[in-house]
Write an enzyme that holds these catalytic residues in place. Structure first.
Site, short mmCIF file in Angstrom:
data_model
loop_
_atom_site.label_atom_id
_atom_site.label_comp_id
_atom_site.label_asym_id
_atom_site.label_seq_id
_atom_site.Cartn_x
_atom_site.Cartn_y
_atom_site.Cartn_z
N ASN A 9 0.87 -1.18 0.00
CA ASN A 9 0.00 0.00 0.00
C ASN A 9 0.91 1.23 0.00
O ASN A 9 1.47 1.60 1.03
CB ASN A 9 -0.90 -0.01 1.25
CG ASN A 9 -1.77 1.24 1.34
OD1 ASN A 9 -1.96 1.95 0.35
ND2 ASN A 9 -2.27 1.51 2.53
N TRP A 10 1.04 1.85 -1.16
CA TRP A 10 1.95 2.99 -1.29
C TRP A 10 1.44 4.25 -0.62
O TRP A 10 2.19 5.20 -0.43
CB TRP A 10 2.19 3.28 -2.78
CG TRP A 10 3.10 2.30 -3.44
CD1 TRP A 10 3.75 1.24 -2.87
CD2 TRP A 10 3.45 2.28 -4.83
NE1 TRP A 10 4.49 0.58 -3.81
CE2 TRP A 10 4.32 1.19 -5.03
CE3 TRP A 10 3.11 3.08 -5.92
CZ2 TRP A 10 4.87 0.89 -6.28
CZ3 TRP A 10 3.64 2.78 -7.17
CH2 TRP A 10 4.52 1.70 -7.34
N LYS A 11 0.16 4.29 -0.32
CA LYS A 11 -0.45 5.49 0.25
C LYS A 11 -0.18 6.68 -0.69
O LYS A 11 -0.17 6.51 -1.91
CB LYS A 11 0.03 5.72 1.68
CG LYS A 11 -0.19 4.49 2.56
CD LYS A 11 0.08 4.72 4.02
CE LYS A 11 -0.17 3.44 4.80
NZ LYS A 11 0.01 3.62 6.25
N HIS A 95 -9.37 1.32 5.23
CA HIS A 95 -8.09 1.50 5.91
C HIS A 95 -8.27 2.49 7.07
O HIS A 95 -9.08 3.41 6.98
CB HIS A 95 -7.02 2.03 4.94
CG HIS A 95 -5.64 1.98 5.48
ND1 HIS A 95 -5.16 2.93 6.35
CD2 HIS A 95 -4.63 1.10 5.29
CE1 HIS A 95 -3.90 2.64 6.67
NE2 HIS A 95 -3.56 1.53 6.05
N GLU A 97 -6.67 4.91 8.07
CA GLU A 97 -6.49 6.32 7.71
C GLU A 97 -7.73 6.88 7.04
O GLU A 97 -8.08 8.05 7.23
CB GLU A 97 -5.25 6.47 6.81
CG GLU A 97 -3.95 6.20 7.55
CD GLU A 97 -2.80 5.81 6.67
OE1 GLU A 97 -1.74 5.48 7.21
OE2 GLU A 97 -2.95 5.83 5.42
N GLY A 234 2.87 -1.10 4.27
CA GLY A 234 3.01 0.30 3.91
C GLY A 234 4.43 0.66 3.52
O GLY A 234 4.88 0.38 2.41
#
Length: 253
Positions: A9-11, A95, A97, A234
């Site tokens: 998950n690169w965000k 998620h 976030e 992450g």
């Protein structure tokens, strides 16, 4: 035997060039899709290019979020129709976030799970407790409620295809990691929740990832646990070398 799923998950990280360089480095180096599922969940602007670059390889591309509606007056949102047309295979839902910063609810996550299946996308549904909830001994109750709401209304066959990612909020991006025993204890409870909610067959089939400061140094121990079927990663997924080590840890012969 459940196949491990390693999803990066690169965000909100990388430029277009950095994303392309990463994919060029890893796309022919990951183990075969029969050994492990290798997924890169990238920011929206990169998805089309990454899908094109990974065609015919064992790397799958996922999105980090989506709206549950197919179209409409939702400025700044992306629909499942758009993702499917691009060739995206997976989508991360709920998620922490998204829940904390953007105030997504359990009901939102459930609607998105239904939309994902309608458009043939595999949902990676995130659940997890805060530090305060863990210290108050509420972990199992919090996670159970999130899982049940996320799966509400799905068919048994759909539940078998869901990927559930247990991500204790206190371990995301903090450098703190749940011990392998702590992580497995919650993942085992999630599997029991699925059995009670759907069926023993669904519980046996559903794959449960762990996420929360997973890195090459601890991934082997985590993946050796009985009920952990992969990792949602992450920071350690941002570098090609690190991602390849994580994927390698998840493969089975």
């Amino acid at each position: 035997m459940r196949k491990q799923v390693i999803a990066g998950n690169w965000k909100m990280n990388k430029t277009h060039r950095e994303a392309e360089d990463f994919i060029q480095t890893v796309k022919n180096e990951v183990p075969s899709a029969e050994q492990v599922e290798s997924v890169v969940c990238a920011p929206f602007p990169f998805l089309q290019k990454l899908v094109e670059e990974t065609e015919g390889t064992s790397v799958e591309i996922g999105a980090q979020n989506m709206h549950f509606e197919e179209s409409g007056a939702f400025t700044g949102e992306v629909s499942p129709v758009m993702l499917k047309e691009l060739g995206v295979s997976y989508v991360v839902l709920g998620h922490s976030e998204r829940r904390e910063i953007f105030k997504e609810t359990d009901e939102d996550v459930n609607k998105k799970a239904h939309a994902a299946f309608k458009h043939d996308l595999t949902p990676i549904v995130c659940v997890g407790e805060s530090l305060e909830q863990r210290e108050a001994d509420q972990t199992m109750d919090v996670v159970e409620a999130q899982v049940k709401k996320a799966l509400e209304g799905l068919t048994e066959d759909q539940i078998k295809q869901v990927i559930i990612a247990y991500e204790p909020i206190w371990a995301i991006g903090t450098g703190r990691t749940a011990t392998s025993e702590q992580a497995n204890e919650v993942c085992t409870h999630i599997r029991k929740v699925v059995a009670d909610f759907a069926s023993a067959d669904a519980a046996e089939a559903v794959r449960i990832q762990y996420g929360g400061s997973v890195k090459p140094a601890n991934v082997d121990e985590l993946l050796s646990q009985s009920d952990i079927d992969g990792a949602l990663v992450g920071g350690a997924s941002l570098e090609a070398d690190s991602f390849l080590k994580l994927v390698e840890a998840g493969k089975h012969e």
